[in-house]
Design an enzyme around this catalytic site. Structure first.
Site, PDB file in Angstrom:
ATOM      1  N   ASP A  56      25.450  -3.027   2.400  1.00  0.00           N
ATOM      2  CA  ASP A  56      25.409  -4.449   2.143  1.00  0.00           C
ATOM      3  C   ASP A  56      25.454  -4.978   0.842  1.00  0.00           C
ATOM      4  O   ASP A  56      25.483  -3.890  -0.158  1.00  0.00           O
ATOM      5  CB  ASP A  56      23.648  -4.538   2.558  1.00  0.00           C
ATOM      6  CG  ASP A  56      23.089  -5.804   2.340  1.00  0.00           C
ATOM      7  OD1 ASP A  56      24.078  -6.885   2.539  1.00  0.00           O
ATOM      8  OD2 ASP A  56      22.219  -6.130   1.885  1.00  0.00           O
ATOM      9  N   GLU A  78      15.809 -19.806  -5.482  1.00  0.00           N
ATOM     10  CA  GLU A  78      15.074 -21.022  -5.751  1.00  0.00           C
ATOM     11  C   GLU A  78      13.952 -20.935  -6.767  1.00  0.00           C
ATOM     12  O   GLU A  78      13.883 -21.668  -7.643  1.00  0.00           O
ATOM     13  CB  GLU A  78      14.164 -21.225  -4.555  1.00  0.00           C
ATOM     14  CG  GLU A  78      15.217 -21.892  -3.342  1.00  0.00           C
ATOM     15  CD  GLU A  78      14.330 -22.917  -2.464  1.00  0.00           C
ATOM     16  OE1 GLU A  78      13.267 -22.696  -1.818  1.00  0.00           O
ATOM     17  OE2 GLU A  78      14.829 -23.945  -2.283  1.00  0.00           O
ATOM     18  N   PHE A 130      15.873 -24.993   4.875  1.00  0.00           N
ATOM     19  CA  PHE A 130      17.297 -24.277   4.829  1.00  0.00           C
ATOM     20  C   PHE A 130      17.218 -23.487   6.099  1.00  0.00           C
ATOM     21  O   PHE A 130      16.217 -22.666   6.362  1.00  0.00           O
ATOM     22  CB  PHE A 130      17.412 -23.147   3.717  1.00  0.00           C
ATOM     23  CG  PHE A 130      18.545 -22.438   3.518  1.00  0.00           C
ATOM     24  CD1 PHE A 130      19.774 -22.805   3.045  1.00  0.00           C
ATOM     25  CD2 PHE A 130      18.485 -20.990   4.124  1.00  0.00           C
ATOM     26  CE1 PHE A 130      20.952 -22.186   3.143  1.00  0.00           C
ATOM     27  CE2 PHE A 130      19.793 -20.327   4.197  1.00  0.00           C
ATOM     28  CZ  PHE A 130      20.860 -20.769   3.618  1.00  0.00           C
ATOM     29  N   ARG A 178      26.445 -17.310  -7.852  1.00  0.00           N
ATOM     30  CA  ARG A 178      25.871 -17.808  -6.551  1.00  0.00           C
ATOM     31  C   ARG A 178      25.865 -19.522  -6.681  1.00  0.00           C
ATOM     32  O   ARG A 178      24.981 -19.816  -7.581  1.00  0.00           O
ATOM     33  CB  ARG A 178      24.777 -17.433  -5.880  1.00  0.00           C
ATOM     34  CG  ARG A 178      24.840 -15.973  -5.512  1.00  0.00           C
ATOM     35  CD  ARG A 178      23.461 -15.313  -5.285  1.00  0.00           C
ATOM     36  NE  ARG A 178      22.791 -15.682  -4.149  1.00  0.00           N
ATOM     37  CZ  ARG A 178      22.534 -14.739  -3.323  1.00  0.00           C
ATOM     38  NH1 ARG A 178      22.877 -13.440  -3.252  1.00  0.00           N
ATOM     39  NH2 ARG A 178      21.945 -15.069  -1.977  1.00  0.00           N
ATOM     40  N   LYS A 204      27.631  -6.693  11.951  1.00  0.00           N
ATOM     41  CA  LYS A 204      27.649  -5.437  10.917  1.00  0.00           C
ATOM     42  C   LYS A 204      27.405  -4.144  11.844  1.00  0.00           C
ATOM     43  O   LYS A 204      28.222  -3.298  11.541  1.00  0.00           O
ATOM     44  CB  LYS A 204      26.441  -5.620  10.041  1.00  0.00           C
ATOM     45  CG  LYS A 204      26.411  -6.632   9.037  1.00  0.00           C
ATOM     46  CD  LYS A 204      25.090  -6.379   8.044  1.00  0.00           C
ATOM     47  CE  LYS A 204      25.404  -7.467   6.792  1.00  0.00           C
ATOM     48  NZ  LYS A 204      24.511  -7.073   5.807  1.00  0.00           N
ATOM     49  N   ASP A 207      19.734  -5.920   7.999  1.00  0.00           N
ATOM     50  CA  ASP A 207      20.662  -4.630   8.150  1.00  0.00           C
ATOM     51  C   ASP A 207      20.152  -3.462   8.849  1.00  0.00           C
ATOM     52  O   ASP A 207      20.822  -2.555   9.153  1.00  0.00           O
ATOM     53  CB  ASP A 207      20.630  -3.918   6.395  1.00  0.00           C
ATOM     54  CG  ASP A 207      21.054  -4.865   5.362  1.00  0.00           C
ATOM     55  OD1 ASP A 207      22.194  -5.285   5.762  1.00  0.00           O
ATOM     56  OD2 ASP A 207      20.665  -4.725   4.187  1.00  0.00           O
TER      57      ASP A 207
END
Length: 1046
Positions: free
Chosen positions: A391, A501, A543, A596, A764, A788
């Protein structure tokens, strides 16, 4: 010519279809739990149920009191290896087949079973204690008799349960009331979804307004809940109060749900239970991890089958040489029993105990502190990994966000120019022009905004558009209530569902605009001058991974202006903001720097526009069917022609020593693939930054494809590239795997590195599974979050990193580490040593058994193929236990090179990928050595004995023990003081036990010079040639590790 080979579409098998289905019991249909249905739950009245619900019991045990012994024995004897020894032992009850005392067969088998049953019993008891602890937790329940205490296991659907701060939620509930003044509560969900950040939850408005919690029992109300399912991020239901005037009807969503296994982080809450037991979201999401069997164990199993075949062949040959005379079929069985040592019963025990030693060594290694071994059955797997799938966020990176860049299109501010932003914000709140009349303000928008006002608008938008809540904690000087009242900076902690955030809000605080307060309905910001700005929160759109954006509608209490702020990924925001010519280019530039990127936009709304939107939004939220679609449609009607304010760039820093660790893995011949949910540009940049892609390598960006034709063209373009890293998005990957699975995997496996971005958790796991199927190589998956877990459980070796995203990955993994850099030592040192040691141990145990079996075969041949045992009673048991067990087992301490050398030359690891330490070639070599030594000892004893048969036994058995001890010494590469102790202890045990063995050995004969020279000659002839061969081999064809140690 090879560039445009016709690609054949692949036909899919329906494999692993139900892998992640809920783990309910197979009898659930009979118990009335098979077909999940929606339900109506009356508050405080569990007796008014319309269907049967499961008990609220957590049970992780494999067996109960009655099934434990039968279950363990069945699991042991379903394997050929153990069943074979059980049949051997049982055959001794038949007089015609008995070869000696019963204990010679039953004692070794009993020893193996006692160890296994003991280990299983300890695990079951631990499991039972953990379950009982959870099921016995006491909670308060509201009833007509007041507040009563109830165990977690006694909670039913419909109960009103009170949960205190820091207490685990015992069942899936709807949140009805809270003691918090702001009318909301925070939830810790790290044990459910792997995220450590707190989640905000809201009570049902109607029940929160009631004067006391006891009034919940006085009203006629019910909750309509959807059928139980696996989705922990969504919930659809309604709350109805029938005795209201008019009747109250409220929509319920995930914001009103408290799932089991989460922890209340603030206040005391009251909830109504809607799901229990096997219907809990947390239980339904627990896929039973597959039982991993190591490749090494499968190889050893294959060798034991070959040995069994050899056993049958030798027995048949013996009977054939007797010309199948008399009851020959009984003779075959007697010979099978006689040569049963060919298949060593101690092999499984030695290997299992070896694994326990390796696990202990890993845990005790001070250079990888905090490493935990969860699966002690597969440490050898770590020594043969060909593909490492990792990851990105929290595994390769720290998941600690730092604000780096603010971009306004014409001007950008980096870390060195944040003081300019600070001065712009300061001037915006100190100059009188800030409070313009509405008519002047409208006129001003037509003129191009000054830089100062644009910076202020951007900072204000970032300070308002988020889901962050400031929490005040006492710091020893100021108590919580006082800190909250005066907005004490020293006591404030920010909580949010995303570290991005928090980084943004901390940055706005650093430039002068501070978030000081927030509740369900309002937000307070403090200006550089200390003035408090109040905003009313009208709507929040959280979100989601589907929308990839979040929004908030706020009203400024001082001016009455309503503004809709939104931030999100550039891909979705590009279609929402007004046309501009810089967004795409600057997003790409910032992503290439490893940042990001979030796009922030604003839209001003009039009162009429907002009222119209609110009416449609409330209506959409009340619908039970297609609610999400209807709600999304209403929100999208607002998301048009928004004003683009700015871009923000946040950096996620690399973990310590990620680059050297990846370099070590690459030099060891391990291919590293990065599977991340992050965007393509950021993933590519992190891959470059971490040197996953070397400076000399090209990167092939796999174009976005949606159809079979596009996939065909793109695969052909990719086929022409050589030695380049592949970067592909999850959507394109899905299309390629749907139509051209074989071709895509063939090309991807040739790449030095593959980066898959925008990957779903199930994708994955699918990639791991395809790698295993297509290459047949061993895979290792590394991750730190709940997303994961499926990949970790699917891989041959799952490694969890204890990180910012909680412990869910490390709990589900086979091995748990605290940092990614520890992976290098775990594989290069411990993985390599475990595999090499187990290979040496298994072959030596086989050699030990074959030696004595060869001697038995020679003995039977000389004495007219008689099925008479050479050694009887304690001799046969003592040989494989007391006399040779310690030296042979001490091989688990052996190592060919020091750990520092193994880390310095990872190329040594590459040799193991070919499986050379345990192969048919090495196995055959040990078989030949065993036959040679067994034959020499037996023929030597027969040639040199004088009168009595017991002298043959004395000479041959003593020579055999000495040969085994010398062979262990020959095999050892690095001596450990325990190895010397084991050798001397075994020899001392043999000499001491001779006093009790007068039944089998002539003790007086042992003291004669004749005995000593005969044993010395036989032992030298059996061992000296092998020592000479070993010396010549090391002299003229040394192994790679010996070149480094010399």
């Amino acid at each position: 010519m090879t560039d445009n080979i016709a690609l054949q579409p692949v036909r899919h098998k329906k494999r692993h279809e139900n892998k992640h289905r809920n783990s309910c019991c197979p009898w659930s249909r009979c118990c009335g739990m098979g077909d999940f249905k929606p339900r109506t739950v009356w508050l405080g009245h569990p007796e008014k149920r319309d269907q049967r619900y499961p008990r609220n019991v957590i049970n992780n045990q494999k067996y109960n009191f009655f099934t434990f012994l039968p279950g363990v024995l069945f699991n042991q004897f379903k394997y050929f290896f153990n069943l074979y020894f059980l049949l051997l032992a049982c055959s001794q009850f038949v007089p015609e087949l008995r070869l000696g005392a019963l204990y010679t067969y039953w004692v070794p088998l009993g020893f193996v079973l006692i160890i296994t049953i003991g280990r299983e019993a300890v695990e079951e008891i631990r499991c039972f204690i953990r379950d009982k602890e959870v099921n016995s937790q006491i909670y308060s329940k509201l009833s007509t008799r007041g507040t009563v205490k109830v165990k977690s296991s006694g909670i039913q659907v419909g109960d009103l349960i009170i949960v205190e701060k820091n207490q685990r939620v015992p069942a899936d509930m709807i949140f009805l009331r809270t003691s918090e003044r702001n009318g909301s509560c925070f939830l810790r969900t790290d044990q459910l979804d792997g995220e450590t950040d707190w989640k905000l939850r809201l009570p049902v408005a109607c029940t929160q307004r009631l004067p006391t919690a006891a009034d919940l029992l006085q009203i006629r109300s019910f909750v309509y809940a959807e059928e139980p399912n696996l989705d922990i991020h969504n919930f659809i239901g309604t709350f109805t109060r029938e005795d209201g005037d008019p009747p109250v009807n409220e929509s319920l969503s995930i914001e009103n749900a408290l799932w089991a296994s989460t922890v209340i982080a603030s206040g005391t809450v009251v909830g109504v239970v809607i799901y229990t037991g096997k219907e809990l979201r947390s239980v339904m999401n627990t896929s039973n991890p597959r039982n991993k069997i190591g490749l090494f164990d499968l190889e050893v199993n294959c060798l034991t089958k070959i040995l069994f075949g050899a056993l049958v062949v030798v027995s048949l040959v013996m009977v054939a040489l007797q010309h199948f005379a008399g009851r020959w079929y009984l003779q075959i069985l007697r010979f099978i029993l006689l040569f049963s040592n060919i298949v060593p019963i101690s092999l499984r025990v030695n290997l299992d105990m070896g694994k326990m030693v390796y696990s202990w060594m890993i845990r005790r290694d001070s250079k990888i502190p905090g490493t935990v071994v969860k699966a002690s059955t597969i440490p050898e797997q770590l020594g043969r990994i060909s593909y490492l799938l990792t990851d990105k966020t929290g595994t390769l990176t720290q998941n600690e966000m730092v604000f780096r860049r603010l971009h306004l299109g014409t001007v950008a501010y980096g870390m060195d120019s944040m003081d300019e932003v600070q001065s712009h914000v300061f001037s915006a709140y100190t100059q009188p022009s800030h409070d313009l009349p509405a008519s002047r303000a409208l006129a001003a928008t037509k003129v191009r905004k000054s830089i100062s006002s644009r910076v202020h608008d951007a900072v204000k938008a970032i300070a308002l558009c988020h889901n962050v809540t400031p929490v005040y904690e006492s710091n020893g000087v100021t108590d919580q209530a006082e800190a909250e009242q005066h907005y004490e900076d020293a006591c404030r902690v920010y909580q949010a569902s995303s570290p991005d955030e928090v980084a943004l809000v901390q940055w706005t605080e650093s430039v002068g605009l501070t978030l000081v307060g927030r509740d369900q309905a309002s937000m307070q910001l403090r200006t550089p001058g200390g003035q408090i700005l109040n905003f009313t929160i009208l709507q929040i759109f959280p979100f989601t991974y589907e929308s990839r954006r979040m929004g908030v509608i706020v009203r400024d209490d001082s001016s009455g202006e309503i503004a809709f702020y939104m931030k999100g990924a550039d891909v979705v925001m590009a279609g929402i903001v007004q046309y501009n010519d810089w967004l795409e280019e600057e997003c790409g530039n910032m992503a290439r720097e490893g940042l990001r990127v979030l796009v922030v936009a604003k839209k001003s709304l009039s009162e009429e526009q907002y009222q119209d939107f609110e009416a449609r939004y409330v209506q959409a939220k009340l619908s039970v069917h297609d609610r999400s679609l209807k709600v999304a449609t209403v929100i999208e009607s607002l998301e048009m022609e928004m004003e683009l304010l700015c871009l923000t760039g946040v950096e996620d820093q690399l973990q310590t020593d990620v680059r050297p660790t990846l370099e070590i893995l690459r030099n060891a011949g391990i291919k590293v693939w990065m599977l991340t949910g992050d965007k393509l540009e950021t993933a590519t940049c992190t891959a470059k930054n971490a040197h996953l892609v070397t400076r000399t390598q090209d990167i092939h960006l796999f174009r976005q494809v949606t159809t079979r034709g596009e996939a065909h063209l793109e695969l052909n373009a990719f086929r022409r590239k050589h030695d380049c890293a592949l970067v592909i998005s999850g959507d394109s990957l899905e299309v390629c795997l749907k139509f051209y699975e074989y071709e895509f995997m063939e090309l991807a496996c040739q790449c030095p590195t593959v980066v898959c971005c925008r990957c779903a958790p199930t994708q994955k796991a699918q990639i791991v599974r395809l790698l295993q199927e297509r290459t047949g190589k061993l895979t290792c998956a590394v991750g730190d979050g709940g997303n994961d877990v499926s990949m970790i459980q699917e891989a041959d070796c799952g490694v969890g990193v204890e990180g910012k995203e909680g412990k869910q990955a490390s709990l589900a993994a086979d091995f748990s580490v605290t940092e990614f850099k520890h992976l290098g030592r775990l594989l290069m040192v411990h993985g390599r040593n475990s595999y090499k040691r187990s290979a040496a141990l298994s072959q030596f145990v086989i050699h030990r058994s074959l030696c004595i079996s060869t001697m038995q075969a020679v003995f039977s041949s000389v004495f007219y193929f008689a099925s008479i045992p050479l050694y009887q009673g304690f001799l046969i048991i003592g040989y494989s236990t007391l006399y040779t067990m310690f030296p042979v087992f001490s091989l688990v301490l052996d190592k060919d090179v020091k750990s520092e050398v193994a880390m310095l030359y990872p190329e040594l690891y590459k040799d193991l990928l070919k499986g050379r330490p345990l192969s048919f070639k090495t196995f055959l070599l040990w078989v030949l050595i065993s036959i040679y030594q067994g034959s020499i000892i037996m023929y030597g004893a027969l040639l040199l004995f004088e009168s009595e048969f017991v002298h043959i036994v004395a000479i041959s058995f003593t020579s055999l023990i000495l040969t085994e001890l010398l062979m262990v010494a020959l095999t050892i590469q690095t001596w450990h003081w325990l190895m010397i102790v084991a050798e001397l202890l075994s020899l001392a045990c043999y000499i001491a036990s001779l006093v009790f063995l007068h039944e089998f050995i002539d003790v007086y004969f042992l003291a004669t010079l004749s005995f000593l020279w005969k044993v010395t000659v036989i032992t030298l002839v059996s061992c000296l040639p092998l020592y000479i061969l070993k010396y010549l081999r090391r002299r003229f064809s040394p192994p790679s590790y010996s070149k480094l140690t010399s």
